[in-house]
Design an enzyme around this catalytic site. Structure first.
Site, PDB file in Angstrom:
ATOM      1  N   CYS A  21      35.261  20.283  65.000  1.00 42.22           N
ATOM      2  CA  CYS A  21      35.997  21.295  65.780  1.00 42.22           C
ATOM      3  C   CYS A  21      35.181  21.801  66.975  1.00 42.22           C
ATOM      4  CB  CYS A  21      36.339  22.496  64.908  1.00 42.22           C
ATOM      5  SG  CYS A  21      37.575  22.126  63.668  1.00 42.22           S
ATOM      6  N   HIS A  22      33.878  22.004  66.771  1.00 47.91           N
ATOM      7  CA  HIS A  22      33.096  22.657  67.832  1.00 47.91           C
ATOM      8  C   HIS A  22      32.377  21.662  68.751  1.00 47.91           C
ATOM      9  CE1 HIS A  22      33.863  26.608  66.135  1.00 47.91           C
ATOM     10  NE2 HIS A  22      33.568  26.116  64.952  1.00 47.91           N
ATOM     11  N   CYS A  27      31.064  21.017  61.041  1.00 45.01           N
ATOM     12  CA  CYS A  27      31.371  21.890  62.187  1.00 45.01           C
ATOM     13  C   CYS A  27      31.695  21.108  63.463  1.00 45.01           C
ATOM     14  CB  CYS A  27      30.204  22.841  62.470  1.00 45.01           C
ATOM     15  SG  CYS A  27      29.454  23.538  60.991  1.00 45.01           S
ATOM     16  N   MET A  87      38.996  29.471  61.657  1.00 43.86           N
ATOM     17  CA  MET A  87      37.641  29.200  61.169  1.00 43.86           C
ATOM     18  C   MET A  87      37.610  29.428  59.652  1.00 43.86           C
ATOM     19  SD  MET A  87      34.285  28.800  61.836  1.00 43.86           S
ATOM     20  CE  MET A  87      32.711  29.298  61.128  1.00 43.86           C
ATOM     21  N   HIS A  96      51.575  14.823  62.841  1.00 39.56           N
ATOM     22  CA  HIS A  96      50.686  13.718  62.438  1.00 39.56           C
ATOM     23  C   HIS A  96      51.564  12.538  62.058  1.00 39.56           C
ATOM     24  CE1 HIS A  96      47.745  11.285  60.341  1.00 39.56           C
ATOM     25  NE2 HIS A  96      46.796  12.029  60.878  1.00 39.56           N
ATOM     26  N   HIS A 153      45.875  12.433  69.187  1.00 45.59           N
ATOM     27  CA  HIS A 153      45.300  11.899  67.943  1.00 45.59           C
ATOM     28  C   HIS A 153      45.887  10.540  67.585  1.00 45.59           C
ATOM     29  CE1 HIS A 153      43.027  12.151  64.253  1.00 45.59           C
ATOM     30  NE2 HIS A 153      44.107  11.815  63.578  1.00 45.59           N
TER      31      HIS A 153
HETATM   32 FE1  DHE Z   1      42.624   8.674  60.128  1.00 46.51          FE
HETATM   33  C1  DHE Z   1      44.619   6.406  61.822  1.00 46.51           C
HETATM   34  C2  DHE Z   1      41.210   9.633  63.077  1.00 46.51           C
HETATM   35  C3  DHE Z   1      41.022  11.231  58.497  1.00 46.51           C
HETATM   36  C4  DHE Z   1      43.754   7.480  57.146  1.00 46.51           C
HETATM   37  N1  DHE Z   1      42.889   8.141  62.071  1.00 46.51           N
HETATM   38  C5  DHE Z   1      43.774   7.206  62.565  1.00 46.51           C
HETATM   39  C6  DHE Z   1      43.662   7.169  64.002  1.00 46.51           C
HETATM   40  C7  DHE Z   1      42.689   8.068  64.351  1.00 46.51           C
HETATM   41  C8  DHE Z   1      42.200   8.674  63.143  1.00 46.51           C
HETATM   42  C9  DHE Z   1      42.196   8.381  65.740  1.00 46.51           C
HETATM   43  C10 DHE Z   1      44.481   6.282  64.924  1.00 46.51           C
HETATM   44  C11 DHE Z   1      43.869   4.931  65.043  1.00 46.51           C
HETATM   45  C12 DHE Z   1      44.694   3.990  65.908  1.00 46.51           C
HETATM   46  O1  DHE Z   1      45.924   3.931  65.747  1.00 46.51           O
HETATM   47  O2  DHE Z   1      44.107   3.307  66.760  1.00 46.51           O
HETATM   48  N2  DHE Z   1      41.358  10.201  60.683  1.00 46.51           N
HETATM   49  C13 DHE Z   1      40.908  10.401  61.943  1.00 46.51           C
HETATM   50  C14 DHE Z   1      40.047  11.563  61.975  1.00 46.51           C
HETATM   51  O3  DHE Z   1      39.382  11.990  62.952  1.00 46.51           O
HETATM   52  C15 DHE Z   1      40.142  12.240  60.660  1.00 46.51           C
HETATM   53  C16 DHE Z   1      41.047  13.458  60.806  1.00 46.51           C
HETATM   54  C17 DHE Z   1      38.835  12.747  60.065  1.00 46.51           C
HETATM   55  C18 DHE Z   1      37.661  11.784  60.122  1.00 46.51           C
HETATM   56  O4  DHE Z   1      36.533  12.261  60.214  1.00 46.51           O
HETATM   57  O5  DHE Z   1      37.881  10.571  60.091  1.00 46.51           O
HETATM   58  C19 DHE Z   1      40.863  11.151  59.860  1.00 46.51           C
HETATM   59  N3  DHE Z   1      42.423   9.252  58.162  1.00 46.51           N
HETATM   60  C20 DHE Z   1      41.724  10.319  57.721  1.00 46.51           C
HETATM   61  C21 DHE Z   1      41.783  10.435  56.285  1.00 46.51           C
HETATM   62  O6  DHE Z   1      41.201  11.325  55.584  1.00 46.51           O
HETATM   63  C22 DHE Z   1      42.687   9.363  55.805  1.00 46.51           C
HETATM   64  C23 DHE Z   1      43.956  10.010  55.247  1.00 46.51           C
HETATM   65  C24 DHE Z   1      42.094   8.491  54.707  1.00 46.51           C
HETATM   66  C25 DHE Z   1      40.968   7.597  55.153  1.00 46.51           C
HETATM   67  O7  DHE Z   1      41.074   6.406  54.928  1.00 46.51           O
HETATM   68  O8  DHE Z   1      40.000   8.091  55.692  1.00 46.51           O
HETATM   69  C26 DHE Z   1      42.982   8.621  57.095  1.00 46.51           C
HETATM   70  N4  DHE Z   1      43.952   7.214  59.589  1.00 46.51           N
HETATM   71  C27 DHE Z   1      44.230   6.870  58.297  1.00 46.51           C
HETATM   72  C28 DHE Z   1      45.141   5.739  58.315  1.00 46.51           C
HETATM   73  C29 DHE Z   1      45.413   5.440  59.658  1.00 46.51           C
HETATM   74  C30 DHE Z   1      44.637   6.382  60.441  1.00 46.51           C
HETATM   75  C31 DHE Z   1      45.721   5.054  57.068  1.00 46.51           C
HETATM   76  C32 DHE Z   1      46.314   4.332  60.201  1.00 46.51           C
HETATM   77  C33 DHE Z   1      47.743   4.682  60.048  1.00 46.51           C
HETATM   78  C34 DHE Z   1      48.673   3.624  60.564  1.00 46.51           C
HETATM   79  O9  DHE Z   1      49.761   3.487  59.979  1.00 46.51           O
HETATM   80  O10 DHE Z   1      48.350   2.939  61.534  1.00 46.51           O
END
Ligand code: DHE
Length: 583
Positions: free
Chosen positions: A90-91, A87, A128, A409, A367
């Site tokens: 989002c919240h 939760c 939700m 994204h 993001h």
């Molecule tokens: Fe990410 C980048 C946050 C879920 C794979 N992810 C980022 C960035 C943020 C972020 C803020 C940018 C960083 C930067 O450039 O400095 N990601 C989040 C979340 O908050 C979210 C939605 C849920 C969480 O709780 O983490 C989340 N992310 C994921 C995944 O489920 C992914 C697909 C698989 C994993 O490894 O967890 C994932 N995020 C990635 C990847 C990047 C990324 C591969 C970097 C991409 C790039 O090309 O630079």
């Protein structure tokens, strides 16, 4: 469940992803089950932050209050865990609202137990999810959550300089490190691959495609970034642990580590001429702060809170998380994106004793994002607002905010020359099937600059990353969170010479040779020369995953990396391309 290909509500993606569950198990050299369990969360289970680390911290239970239901200590801690995991993204941790509505006691007590219980059970058309009715929570868990929400919010501990410093370890002092590179790795064509659910990275050689090393990192490790010189690799886990890895050692090893908070997602290093490798910065989700550290030891130098006013209503937000961070090539600046307030901070690191921060009002819910092809403009998605904000890093100014589609994204996005509109930057969307192309050349193509000049139609929503390379004529769009297995396990590839032509679908999941699992195909990454593109085939932790390498010229399968150690590979970071912002 029927979902229109045109409109993906978060709820639908959530419900779909929750249905994704492991079936078979590894044997032999695969990591121990207990290690997997520590890091595991279901892929894409909720594409909003899941505070998996805070979830496991014990919090103080609020005292009894008249008229407010109470929970046993065990039920309280369990419900708090569920709140942080499902939760709080989002919240908000403090329940003051983020993309979801506030759940302060003023709101919840006005609505009462039964309203809350039913809302949690059935969800709402506003996004939700329905947590009851097979949505993941039992009746008892929902009752407990309704009671929990009537109690005062939990307050997780702060993590200030004292705690940051206590977590700091230098394993190999600078004086004991090699003066020159001691290994024979081709550093420019090496890949750092996130092994999400084991909390490790794999270093994979671009030429041999062999795993050369596996290095332990933080919990549910997230991204890798390389220092400007290429010597150091920085990796951040969701537990806010930063590993500094010296690539000159044989084998490369962690030389320092630190925790910058309890939950984090981003790390970056100084890239301005004259400041190469000098500093690193990491941004936290909790507490909401960023920490500037020495680039070669991670010695913490400065911790800065991001709490403050939102850009629109200018109300106080107590927990604006730090999202993407990039390093400027025009000033000694870190460009730090603060999610819930919608501010882009240009943090000048040249004088940490008198920190100069240019605060740019952009749009709420920033993001991820990346640079245009010149490295001057930074484009960042405000995903819950369906917009992309463009920042001129040279002038430290907002250029424009443009509407692109449902939940952009981009990852770092993709840059290429459009036959008609000149240089463009592209983003795909989580919530619809479109890919928006934004003109980025105000000098030669001013009529197209900072406008969505074209929208392509891809395979569907649930896209996370797009990719091309300056030497390539192909443009790849993934769809790992699409509810259709065929779509989530394949890639659409467009021809940059003729963008009106229908895309080709590459069945990457099938090419991997793996037959079990959903085989989500995620995040294309090029090798240094740009003639190969690597895709992860991302299964759950107890199933086999792989990396599939495509010959970029022919779009044919070139190689598959299958290895028991390759557990949940997600992000892949080619050293040269990441270091030089080539994407
Ligand atoms: Fe990410 C980048 C946050 C879920 C794979 N992810 C980022 C960035 C943020 C972020 C803020 C940018 C960083 C930067 O450039 O400095 N990601 C989040 C979340 O908050 C979210 C939605 C849920 C969480 O709780 O983490 C989340 N992310 C994921 C995944 O489920 C992914 C697909 C698989 C994993 O490894 O967890 C994932 N995020 C990635 C990847 C990047 C990324 C591969 C970097 C991409 C790039 O090309 O630079």
């Amino acid at each position: 469940m029927t979902i229109s290909m045109k409109d993906y509500s978060t709820g639908a993606l959530v419900a779909f992803a929750l249905a994704f569950s492991p079936v078979t198990a590894f044997s032999a050299d695969a990591p121990a089950k207990t290690d997997l369990k520590k890091h595991q969360t279901s892929p894409g289970a909720q594409y909003t932050p899941k505070l998996d680390v805070l979830r496991d911290q014990q919090v103080e239970q609020p005292g009894r209050q008249p008229g407010v239901p109470n929970l046993s200590a065990a039920d309280y801690q369990k419900t708090n865990q569920i709140y942080f995991e499902r939760c709080a993204g989002c919240h908000g941790v403090l329940r003051k609202g983020a993309t979801g509505k506030p759940l302060t006691t003023k709101v919840t007590r006005e609505n009462g137990f039964e309203y809350l219980r039913d809302f949690i059970t059935y969800g709402s058309p506003g996004g939700m999810p329905n947590w009851g009715e097979g949505g993941g929570l039992s009746k008892v868990e929902i009752d407990n959550m309704a009671s929990y929400l009537l109690m005062d919010p939990a307050q997780p501990p702060e993590f200030g300089m004292k705690e940051i410093t206590a977590s700091w370890k230098v394993h190999v002092p600078v004086s004991d490190r090699p003066k020159t590179k001691m290994n024979d790795l081709d550093l420019d064509n090496l890949f750092s691959v996130t092994l999400r659910d084991t909390g490790q990275i794999a270093l994979i050689a671009g030429a041999s495609k062999k795993i050369v090393s596996i290095i332990d990192t933080g919990y549910a490790v997230h991204i890798s970034r390389m220092s400007a010189s290429g010597r150091y690799l920085f990796v951040i886990g969701r537990d806010a642990k930063v590993n500094l890895i010296d690539m000159y050692m044989d084998p490369p090893a962690t030389v320092a580590e630190i925790k910058v908070g309890s939950e984090a997602r981003s790390v970056e290093t100084s890239k301005m001429k004259g400041w190469e490798d000098k500093y690193a910065v990491a941004g936290a989700y909790w507490p909401p702060q960023f920490v500037i550290m020495d680039g070669d030891t991670l010695k913490p130098r400065k911790v800065v809170s991001t709490r403050g006013m939102t850009v629109d209503t200018q109300e106080f937000h107590p927990e604006p998380r730090v999202a993407a961070i990039v390093a400027s090539h025009y000033h000694p600046d870190f460009i730090i994106n603060v999610k819930e307030t919608g501010k882009v901070l240009m943090v000048d690191y040249s004088n940490l004793k008198a920190l100069n921060v240019t605060t740019i009002d952009a749009e709420r819910f920033l993001h991820d994002g990346g640079m245009d092809s010149t490295g001057r403009y930074f484009l960042v998605a405000a995903n819950a607002r369906n917009k992309v904000a463009i920042i001129d890093t040279k002038r430290r100014k907002l250029v424009k905010i443009v509407e692109t589609g449902n939940k952009p994204h981009p990852g770092r996005g993709a840059n290429f020359i459009h036959p008609k509109y000149g240089p463009v930057w592209a983003t795909s969307h989580l919530g619809d099937e479109t890919i928006a192309l934004i003109g980025t050349d105000p000098k030669m193509h001013p009529q197209y600059a900072w406008k969505v000049v074209q929208k392509l139609e891809g395979q569907g929503g649930g896209s996370l990353f797009v990719k091309t390379h300056p030497t390539s004529k192909n443009f790849y769009v993934d769809t790992p969170l699409n509810p259709e297995a065929e779509v989530s396990s394949s890639i659409a590839v467009f021809d940059l010479n003729d963008l009106d032509k229908e895309y080709e679908v590459l069945p990457i999941g099938e090419w991997s040779g793996i037959t079990e699992g959903v085989r989500r195909v995620v995040q294309g990454e090029y090798n240094k020369t740009g003639d190969e593109v690597w895709f992860s085939v991302w299964n759950s932790a107890s199933q086999e995953s792989a990396i599939v390498i495509v010959d970029d010229k022919t779009r044919k399968l070139k190689h598959v990396i299958r290895d028991k150690r390759l557990v949940t590979p997600t992000g892949k970071f080619n050293f040269y391309n990441t270091r030089k912002d080539v994407y």
